[in-house]
Design a protein around this motif. Structure first.
Motif, short mmCIF file in Angstrom:
data_model
loop_
_atom_site.label_atom_id
_atom_site.label_comp_id
_atom_site.label_asym_id
_atom_site.label_seq_id
_atom_site.Cartn_x
_atom_site.Cartn_y
_atom_site.Cartn_z
N LEU A 1 9.96 22.64 -14.88
CA LEU A 1 9.88 22.88 -13.43
C LEU A 1 9.08 24.13 -13.14
N LYS A 2 9.26 25.15 -13.98
CA LYS A 2 8.55 26.41 -13.77
C LYS A 2 7.04 26.21 -13.89
N SER A 3 6.60 25.53 -14.94
CA SER A 3 5.16 25.34 -15.13
C SER A 3 4.56 24.49 -14.02
N LEU A 4 5.29 23.47 -13.57
CA LEU A 4 4.79 22.63 -12.48
C LEU A 4 4.71 23.41 -11.18
N SER A 5 5.73 24.19 -10.89
CA SER A 5 5.75 24.95 -9.64
C SER A 5 4.61 25.96 -9.59
N GLU A 6 4.28 26.52 -10.75
CA GLU A 6 3.17 27.48 -10.81
C GLU A 6 1.83 26.81 -10.56
N ARG A 7 1.71 25.55 -10.94
CA ARG A 7 0.44 24.84 -10.74
C ARG A 7 0.27 24.32 -9.32
N VAL A 8 1.38 24.05 -8.63
CA VAL A 8 1.26 23.55 -7.26
C VAL A 8 1.61 24.62 -6.22
N PHE A 9 1.96 25.83 -6.71
CA PHE A 9 2.23 26.99 -5.86
C PHE A 9 3.37 26.75 -4.87
N VAL A 10 4.46 26.19 -5.39
CA VAL A 10 5.66 25.92 -4.59
C VAL A 10 6.87 26.37 -5.40
N HIS A 11 7.88 26.91 -4.74
CA HIS A 11 9.10 27.35 -5.43
C HIS A 11 9.74 26.14 -6.13
N PRO A 12 10.19 26.30 -7.37
CA PRO A 12 10.73 25.15 -8.12
C PRO A 12 11.91 24.46 -7.44
N ASN A 13 12.80 25.22 -6.80
CA ASN A 13 13.95 24.60 -6.14
C ASN A 13 13.52 23.74 -4.95
N VAL B 1 0.86 -1.19 0.00
CA VAL B 1 0.00 0.00 0.00
C VAL B 1 0.89 1.23 0.00
N ASN B 2 0.64 2.15 -0.91
CA ASN B 2 1.42 3.36 -0.97
C ASN B 2 1.17 4.23 0.26
N THR B 3 2.23 4.76 0.81
CA THR B 3 2.10 5.64 1.96
C THR B 3 1.52 6.98 1.51
N PRO B 4 0.45 7.45 2.18
CA PRO B 4 -0.13 8.74 1.78
C PRO B 4 0.90 9.86 1.88
N LEU B 5 0.86 10.76 0.92
CA LEU B 5 1.78 11.90 0.93
C LEU B 5 1.24 12.97 1.86
N ARG B 6 2.10 13.43 2.74
CA ARG B 6 1.65 14.39 3.76
C ARG B 6 1.53 15.81 3.21
N LYS B 7 2.22 16.10 2.14
CA LYS B 7 2.17 17.44 1.56
C LYS B 7 1.14 17.45 0.43
N PRO B 8 0.04 18.18 0.57
CA PRO B 8 -0.99 18.20 -0.48
C PRO B 8 -0.46 18.59 -1.86
N TRP B 9 0.49 19.52 -1.90
CA TRP B 9 1.03 19.94 -3.19
C TRP B 9 1.80 18.82 -3.88
N LEU B 10 2.42 17.93 -3.07
CA LEU B 10 3.16 16.81 -3.64
C LEU B 10 2.20 15.79 -4.25
N SER B 11 1.07 15.58 -3.59
CA SER B 11 0.04 14.69 -4.15
C SER B 11 -0.48 15.24 -5.47
N LEU C 1 1.13 17.25 -7.51
CA LEU C 1 2.21 17.14 -8.49
C LEU C 1 2.26 15.73 -9.09
N ILE C 2 2.13 14.72 -8.24
CA ILE C 2 2.14 13.33 -8.72
C ILE C 2 0.97 13.07 -9.66
N ARG C 3 -0.19 13.61 -9.33
CA ARG C 3 -1.36 13.42 -10.20
C ARG C 3 -1.12 14.04 -11.57
#
Length: 261
Positions: free
Chosen positions: A177-189, A151-161, A163-165
């Motif tokens: 990286l820039k387009s993904l970061s803009e969609r999950v509202f997290v700095h790319p680095n 069973v996959n361990t649930p991701l605790r960070k909503p933005w990471l979930s 991103l995976i989707r």
């Protein structure tokens, strides 16, 4: 109910390979219906081409190319082979194999999975179809059998979930990286660092892995050209697809498709 013993299968055996504890056979089936039967040993079956239904006393399932079935010993079922030519690869495990590895085969439940999500099985398949034999690494096969129900361990960070989707569902896109970061509202680095810490690979590596898996499924089930599959799965061009697929599987997409025939 008919019992099929060591290495016995319905249909015509095309290729076979055996050790003291494992039997591998590719089988070809004409359009037909079987009666209820069971195998005396547990086995994995991979549908390479065609289509069939599996009926048990309580259920009925359609089996598609790239599906992997695990069936324990004496699993009661019957098959209806729907297409003119249906081709399967079967890996059968004798009781001694489970005993040697201290595995309780009774605890492993029947399952159906997709081969593109299980590269170890995919590489075993390629090895057998290409070379007519398999180097059976006991630890590898043990992991295949035992770890299917993790069973996959649930991701605790909503933005990471989220991103995976995005990466799982949009394999046709080439995300920066820039387009993904803009969609999950997290700095790319920060996004890149946390992703690598959690999954052990970079976002780019994960994205490419998903593209190859999507393309592998299409090679099983679609008749589209290699060029079309490359485009549909988000590769830059046919050459990029061929090079990447070969890097993952040590075989070109065209060679892989020919092996399935």
């Amino acid at each position: 109910m008919k019992i099929l013993y060591n290495g016995q299968y319905l249909g015509q055996t095309i290729k076979s390979y055996e050790t003291d504890m494992i039997s591998v056979k590719s089988t070809l089936h004409e359009m037909s219906k079987s009666k209820f039967h069971a195998h005396s040993n547990s086995y994995l079956s991979i549908l390479l081409s065609g289509l069939y239904s599996e009926v048990t006393p309580v259920s009925q399932k359609i089996i598609y190319p790239s599906n992997i079935l695990y069936r324990p010993a004496y699993y009661n079922h019957k098959n209806q082979f729907i297409t003119d030519k249906t081709k399967c690869l079967n890996i059968e495990f004798r009781p001694e194999w489970f005993d040697k590895l201290d595995i309780n085969s009774q605890e492993i439940k029947p399952y159906i999975k997709n081969i593109q999500n299980h590269p170890l099985i995919l590489h075993l398949l390629i090895d057998f179809l290409k070379h007519h034999q398999i180097d059976f690494f006991e630890e590898l096969l043990q992991n295949i059998i035992i770890n299917e129900d993790r069973v996959n361990t649930p991701l605790r960070k909503p933005w990471l979930s989220k991103l995976i989707r995005i990466l799982n569902n949009e394999t046709e896109e080439n995300h920066s990286l820039k387009s993904l970061s803009e969609r999950v509202f997290v700095h790319p680095n920060y996004m890149s660092r946390v992703f690598k810490e959690h999954f052990g690979v970079t976002i780019g590596q994960y994205q490419m892995d998903k593209k190859v898996k999507s393309a592998t499924k299409k090679l099983f089930i679609d008749r589209d050209s290699i060029v079309q599959i490359a485009s549909d799965c988000g590769f830059f061009d046919e050459s990029h697809f061929i090079k990447t697929f070969k890097a993952f599987n040590k075989i070109t997409p065209h060679q892989f498709r020919m092996l399935l025939k």
